[in-house]
Design a protein around this motif. Structure first.
Motif, PDB file in Angstrom:
ATOM      1  N   LEU A 131      42.189  76.870  16.811  1.00  0.00           N
ATOM      2  CA  LEU A 131      41.672  76.925  18.208  1.00  0.00           C
ATOM      3  C   LEU A 131      41.817  78.548  18.804  1.00  0.00           C
ATOM      4  O   LEU A 131      40.985  79.192  19.474  1.00  0.00           O
ATOM      5  CB  LEU A 131      42.523  76.083  19.252  1.00  0.00           C
ATOM      6  CG  LEU A 131      41.959  74.780  19.059  1.00  0.00           C
ATOM      7  CD1 LEU A 131      43.104  73.684  19.783  1.00  0.00           C
ATOM      8  CD2 LEU A 131      40.671  74.372  19.464  1.00  0.00           C
TER       9      LEU A 131
ATOM     10  N   ASP B  59      41.717  81.024  16.848  1.00  0.00           N
ATOM     11  CA  ASP B  59      40.501  81.693  16.011  1.00  0.00           C
ATOM     12  C   ASP B  59      39.388  81.491  17.005  1.00  0.00           C
ATOM     13  O   ASP B  59      38.443  82.440  17.166  1.00  0.00           O
ATOM     14  CB  ASP B  59      40.403  81.320  14.737  1.00  0.00           C
ATOM     15  CG  ASP B  59      39.319  82.156  13.939  1.00  0.00           C
ATOM     16  OD1 ASP B  59      39.531  83.558  14.134  1.00  0.00           O
ATOM     17  OD2 ASP B  59      38.625  81.971  13.176  1.00  0.00           O
ATOM     18  N   ALA B  60      38.989  80.277  17.568  1.00  0.00           N
ATOM     19  CA  ALA B  60      37.823  80.088  18.191  1.00  0.00           C
ATOM     20  C   ALA B  60      37.924  80.688  19.421  1.00  0.00           C
ATOM     21  O   ALA B  60      36.857  81.177  20.037  1.00  0.00           O
ATOM     22  CB  ALA B  60      37.900  78.518  18.404  1.00  0.00           C
TER      23      ALA B  60
ATOM     24  N   HIS C 102      36.793  84.252  19.022  1.00  0.00           N
ATOM     25  CA  HIS C 102      35.148  84.459  18.726  1.00  0.00           C
ATOM     26  C   HIS C 102      34.773  84.300  20.180  1.00  0.00           C
ATOM     27  O   HIS C 102      33.583  85.114  20.455  1.00  0.00           O
ATOM     28  CB  HIS C 102      34.578  83.197  18.029  1.00  0.00           C
ATOM     29  CG  HIS C 102      35.173  83.142  16.391  1.00  0.00           C
ATOM     30  ND1 HIS C 102      34.448  84.216  15.639  1.00  0.00           N
ATOM     31  CD2 HIS C 102      35.594  82.513  15.559  1.00  0.00           C
ATOM     32  CE1 HIS C 102      34.845  83.952  14.508  1.00  0.00           C
ATOM     33  NE2 HIS C 102      35.532  83.048  14.419  1.00  0.00           N
TER      34      HIS C 102
ATOM     35  N   ALA D   5      29.278  81.402  15.859  1.00  0.00           N
ATOM     36  CA  ALA D   5      30.514  80.751  16.369  1.00  0.00           C
ATOM     37  C   ALA D   5      30.765  79.586  16.350  1.00  0.00           C
ATOM     38  O   ALA D   5      31.586  78.885  16.229  1.00  0.00           O
ATOM     39  CB  ALA D   5      30.808  82.039  17.309  1.00  0.00           C
ATOM     40  N   VAL D   6      29.689  78.952  17.070  1.00  0.00           N
ATOM     41  CA  VAL D   6      29.842  77.512  17.321  1.00  0.00           C
ATOM     42  C   VAL D   6      29.996  76.554  16.122  1.00  0.00           C
ATOM     43  O   VAL D   6      30.954  75.789  16.093  1.00  0.00           O
ATOM     44  CB  VAL D   6      28.811  77.023  18.376  1.00  0.00           C
ATOM     45  CG1 VAL D   6      28.829  75.398  18.494  1.00  0.00           C
ATOM     46  CG2 VAL D   6      28.779  77.693  19.783  1.00  0.00           C
TER      47      VAL D   6
ATOM     48  N   ASP E  39      31.325  77.653  13.328  1.00  0.00           N
ATOM     49  CA  ASP E  39      32.351  78.151  12.581  1.00  0.00           C
ATOM     50  C   ASP E  39      33.364  77.221  13.107  1.00  0.00           C
ATOM     51  O   ASP E  39      34.471  76.793  12.504  1.00  0.00           O
ATOM     52  CB  ASP E  39      32.606  79.546  12.959  1.00  0.00           C
ATOM     53  CG  ASP E  39      33.954  80.072  12.198  1.00  0.00           C
ATOM     54  OD1 ASP E  39      34.070  79.725  11.014  1.00  0.00           O
ATOM     55  OD2 ASP E  39      34.710  80.848  12.767  1.00  0.00           O
ATOM     56  N   VAL E  40      33.288  76.891  14.389  1.00  0.00           N
ATOM     57  CA  VAL E  40      34.407  76.333  15.382  1.00  0.00           C
ATOM     58  C   VAL E  40      34.418  74.852  14.826  1.00  0.00           C
ATOM     59  O   VAL E  40      35.322  74.177  14.707  1.00  0.00           O
ATOM     60  CB  VAL E  40      34.373  76.193  16.836  1.00  0.00           C
ATOM     61  CG1 VAL E  40      35.297  75.302  17.587  1.00  0.00           C
ATOM     62  CG2 VAL E  40      34.543  77.832  17.274  1.00  0.00           C
ATOM     63  N   HIS E  41      33.067  74.327  14.953  1.00  0.00           N
ATOM     64  CA  HIS E  41      32.887  72.986  14.268  1.00  0.00           C
ATOM     65  C   HIS E  41      33.413  72.673  12.889  1.00  0.00           C
ATOM     66  O   HIS E  41      34.046  71.577  12.675  1.00  0.00           O
ATOM     67  CB  HIS E  41      31.657  72.456  14.275  1.00  0.00           C
ATOM     68  CG  HIS E  41      30.960  72.397  15.776  1.00  0.00           C
ATOM     69  ND1 HIS E  41      31.515  71.152  16.488  1.00  0.00           N
ATOM     70  CD2 HIS E  41      30.285  73.024  16.572  1.00  0.00           C
ATOM     71  CE1 HIS E  41      30.846  70.927  17.610  1.00  0.00           C
ATOM     72  NE2 HIS E  41      30.121  72.145  17.860  1.00  0.00           N
TER      73      HIS E  41
ATOM     74  N   LYS F 183      35.892  74.413  11.177  1.00  0.00           N
ATOM     75  CA  LYS F 183      37.229  74.704  11.434  1.00  0.00           C
ATOM     76  C   LYS F 183      37.844  73.252  11.932  1.00  0.00           C
ATOM     77  O   LYS F 183      38.911  72.875  11.170  1.00  0.00           O
ATOM     78  CB  LYS F 183      37.699  75.898  12.015  1.00  0.00           C
ATOM     79  CG  LYS F 183      37.334  77.020  11.408  1.00  0.00           C
ATOM     80  CD  LYS F 183      37.795  78.194  12.068  1.00  0.00           C
ATOM     81  CE  LYS F 183      37.545  79.536  11.382  1.00  0.00           C
ATOM     82  NZ  LYS F 183      38.166  80.734  11.845  1.00  0.00           N
TER      83      LYS F 183
END
Length: 120
Positions: free
Chosen positions: A68, A70-71, A74, A109-110, A112-114, A116
């Motif tokens: 989170l 890291d998100a 981003h 980026a979205v 990447d968050v998903h 992770k």
């Protein structure tokens, strides 16, 4: 009596040299070891955290916190890029390539968050 928190008990340079022995049944030990394993902690860390009334955080929970954070990083970068894009657009029309690049970075980026979060 005032509560003493673990960070107040142990100074940074202090090493753990003392041993505290606790008697328990074999089934209690097995249960404690299993709980420590589930939390992703050593038996010593798990028992110490319980004895000092510290919230026991598992490795999965720590990874979620880092993901989170890291998100959020981003999102800050994306916000800065979007601000630049909008500022450029004020003076004249921003190019289609510029807007597509910003959109692609946001989508990446979205994703990447998903990824992770799914890996937790």
């Amino acid at each position: 009596m005032d509560t003493v928190y673990p960070r107040q008990i142990r100074c940074a340079r202090e090493t753990r040299t003392e041993i505290v022995r606790v008697r328990c049944t074999p089934s209690e030990r097995k249960a404690i070891e299993e709980l420590a394993n589930v939390a992703g902690q050593s038996l010593s860390d798990f028992v110490r955290a319980g004895a000092l009334s510290v919230d026991i955080r598992g490795r999965v929970e720590q990874r979620a916190i880092y993901a989170l954070a890291d998100a959020v990083g981003h999102m800050n970068v994306l916000g800065a890029q979007l601000k630049q894009w909008l500022a450029a657009r004020d003076g004249d029309d921003a190019s289609a390539a510029s807007s597509e690049r910003v959109l692609a970075e946001i989508e990446a980026a979205v994703r990447d968050v998903h990824e992770k979060v799914a890996a937790l």
